[in-house]
Design an enzyme around this catalytic site. Structure first.
Site, PDB file in Angstrom:
ATOM      1  N   SER A 190     -12.750   4.242   4.767  1.00  0.00           N
ATOM      2  CA  SER A 190     -13.364   3.830   6.041  1.00  0.00           C
ATOM      3  C   SER A 190     -14.613   4.659   6.301  1.00  0.00           C
ATOM      4  CB  SER A 190     -12.372   4.020   7.200  1.00  0.00           C
ATOM      5  OG  SER A 190     -11.471   2.936   7.259  1.00  0.00           O
ATOM      6  N   ASP A 239      -8.495   0.846   6.401  1.00  0.00           N
ATOM      7  CA  ASP A 239      -7.494   0.712   7.454  1.00  0.00           C
ATOM      8  C   ASP A 239      -8.045   1.267   8.771  1.00  0.00           C
ATOM      9  OD1 ASP A 239      -5.318   0.612   9.098  1.00  0.00           O
ATOM     10  OD2 ASP A 239      -3.951   1.658   7.769  1.00  0.00           O
ATOM     11  N   ASP A 268       0.851  -1.193   0.000  1.00  0.00           N
ATOM     12  CA  ASP A 268       0.000   0.000   0.000  1.00  0.00           C
ATOM     13  C   ASP A 268       0.893   1.252   0.000  1.00  0.00           C
ATOM     14  OD1 ASP A 268      -2.402   1.402   0.214  1.00  0.00           O
ATOM     15  OD2 ASP A 268      -2.433   1.315   2.410  1.00  0.00           O
ATOM     16  N   GLU A 304      -1.546   5.849  -9.010  1.00  0.00           N
ATOM     17  CA  GLU A 304      -2.481   6.854  -8.469  1.00  0.00           C
ATOM     18  C   GLU A 304      -2.350   8.172  -9.211  1.00  0.00           C
ATOM     19  OE1 GLU A 304      -3.031   7.146  -4.244  1.00  0.00           O
ATOM     20  OE2 GLU A 304      -3.739   9.219  -4.349  1.00  0.00           O
TER      21      GLU A 304
HETATM   22  P1  13P Z   1      -8.814   4.783   5.671  1.00  0.00           P
HETATM   23  O1  13P Z   1      -7.926   5.644   6.505  1.00  0.00           O
HETATM   24  O2  13P Z   1     -10.069   5.501   5.304  1.00  0.00           O
HETATM   25  O3  13P Z   1      -9.104   3.477   6.298  1.00  0.00           O
HETATM   26  O4  13P Z   1      -8.057   4.505   4.286  1.00  0.00           O
HETATM   27  C1  13P Z   1      -7.116   3.480   4.194  1.00  0.00           C
HETATM   28  C2  13P Z   1      -6.342   3.509   2.932  1.00  0.00           C
HETATM   29  O5  13P Z   1      -6.656   4.182   1.965  1.00  0.00           O
HETATM   30  C3  13P Z   1      -5.166   2.645   2.864  1.00  0.00           C
HETATM   31  O6  13P Z   1      -4.457   2.833   1.689  1.00  0.00           O
HETATM   32  O1  G3H Z   2      -3.136   4.846   3.630  1.00  0.00           O
HETATM   33  C1  G3H Z   2      -2.305   4.538   4.506  1.00  0.00           C
HETATM   34  C2  G3H Z   2      -2.620   3.414   5.396  1.00  0.00           C
HETATM   35  O2  G3H Z   2      -3.697   3.730   6.224  1.00  0.00           O
HETATM   36  C3  G3H Z   2      -1.403   2.927   6.140  1.00  0.00           C
HETATM   37  O3  G3H Z   2      -1.001   3.743   7.165  1.00  0.00           O
HETATM   38  O4  G3H Z   2       1.512   4.042   7.061  1.00  0.00           O
HETATM   39  O5  G3H Z   2       0.262   4.217   9.234  1.00  0.00           O
HETATM   40  O6  G3H Z   2       0.574   1.997   8.103  1.00  0.00           O
HETATM   41  P1  G3H Z   2       0.425   3.482   7.939  1.00  0.00           P
HETATM   42 ZN    ZN Z   3      -4.534   4.846   0.940  1.00  0.00          ZN
END
Ligand code: 13P
Ligand code: G3H
Ligand code: ZN
Length: 326
Positions: free
Chosen positions: A231, A273, A96, A148
């Site tokens: 989310s 997430d 990600d 993206e």
């Molecule tokens: P949220 O913060 O809305 O859960 O988005 C997660 C996300 O886009 C991870 O790439």
């Molecule tokens: O979009 C990002 C994700 O929510 C991951 O977040 O870098 O804190 O693991 P993180």
């Molecule tokens: Zn994201």
């Protein structure tokens, strides 16, 4: 296992067929982020019980947290566990928000079946060049790539997003041709984190820009689109966190009906997430508040995992429409 591992040796799949089926079936594949064993088990059990394909999603920092070697075996464990539970659901392991060729390469070499190169903060040309470099390396190994275009508003941004943050539909076709990506994340009004919109109590959050999504879908028919920042910031979890000593004022997310509508369109992948983090935090806060002497991790991580399972099943059934598709 050798130091270079192909994802097929871990029992994983890339996202190509997942997205093809999602496009045809008018649903979205869930991409749940995880950092630890309980989150991973919660996601897998929830997806097995609802018979959903799943994308296990790991950010660069989550990979560091879990340890890259350990992660490989966690993914293998997830595949084996799903099978033991009686459903060989399709499982992808996805990077990600990868921010460099080297990170994407390292993930591919350690068993990821899909990677995102997020060059959205670069100008178009640099974004396309960097993404193309990743696509060449990935496709040679049958790994799928998400790019993206457009910038998702940060958690501090105003409700009325600056229009320049949104994906420009007229750039999309050119980007797809220049890069060869398998899916594209776009910006239509979602944002990352638990504070997505600044609205007063009782006020509606601004709707997603379905007009932009429709224009993109028209220009690139059948191409899989990805929604980040998706989310709902489940109000019950926020209330529970605040009731049991937390402080998450004005945390607000995307309404479920907006996401359900997106899942029925060209959107084939929905990223979640924050909701997983909220579920875990809410349950643990409640247990600690009610049982201050508790110190056995199984007594609070276990119930947190149970709540995650419920959350995943609910989303797959009612928001993404992916339940029953595996
Ligand atoms: P949220 O913060 O809305 O859960 O988005 C997660 C996300 O886009 C991870 O790439
Ligand atoms: O979009 C990002 C994700 O929510 C991951 O977040 O870098 O804190 O693991 P993180
Ligand atoms: Zn994201």
């Amino acid at each position: 296992m050798s130091s270079t591992t192909h994802y097929s040796d871990l029992g994983l799949v890339n996202t190509r067929d997942m997205f093809k089926n999602a496009m045809e079936g008018r649903y979205a594949v869930p991409a749940y982020n995880f950092n630890n064993m309980e989150q991973l088990q919660g996601i897998i059990i929830g997806c097995v019980e609802s018979r959903s394909p799943v994308i296990l999603q790991v950010s660069g920092s989550a990979r560091k947290y879990a340890n890259q070697t350990f992660l490989k075996y966690m993914a293998r464990g997830a595949v084996e566990m799903a099978s033991e539970l009686g459903a060989d659901i399709p499982i992808a392991l996805h990077l990600d928000h990868g921010d460099s060729f080297e990170l994407a390469q390292s993930c591919i070499d350690s068993g990821f079946s899909s990677v995102m190169l997020d060059g959205s903060h670069h100008p178009f040309k640099e974004n396309a060049q960097l993404t193309r470099q990743v696509v060449e390396y990935a496709h040679a190994r049958d790994v799928t790539v998400e790019g993206e275009l457009g910038v998702l508003a940060g958690i501090e941004d105003e409700v009325s997003h600056d229009v320049s943050h949104f994906t420009q539909p007229e750039e999309v076709k050119d980007f797809l041709e220049k890069t060869g990506v398998d899916s594209l994340a776009i910006s239509i009004g979602t944002s990352h984190g638990a504070y997505k919109f600044k609205v007063k109590p009782g006020e509606e959050v601004p709707p997603l820009r379905f007009d932009i999504l429709d224009e993109i879908a028209k220009k690139t028919p059948g191409f899989p689109i990805v929604l980040h920042g998706a989310s709902t910031v489940v109000p019950e979890y926020v209330a529970m966190i605040n009731r049991y000593g937390g402080k998450m004022e004005n945390a607000v997310g995307n309404p479920e009906d907006q996401l359900r509508k997106a899942a029925g369109s060209a959107v084939c992948k929905i990223n979640i997430d924050s909701d997983g983090r909220l579920a875990v935090t809410a349950v643990i806060r409640k247990i600690f508040a009610e049982n201050p002497s508790e110190f056995d991790p199984r007594k609070y991580l276990g119930p947190a995992r149970e709540e995650l399972i419920k959350m995943v099943i609910h989303k797959n059934e009612n928001v993404l429409g992916s339940a029953g598709k595996a």
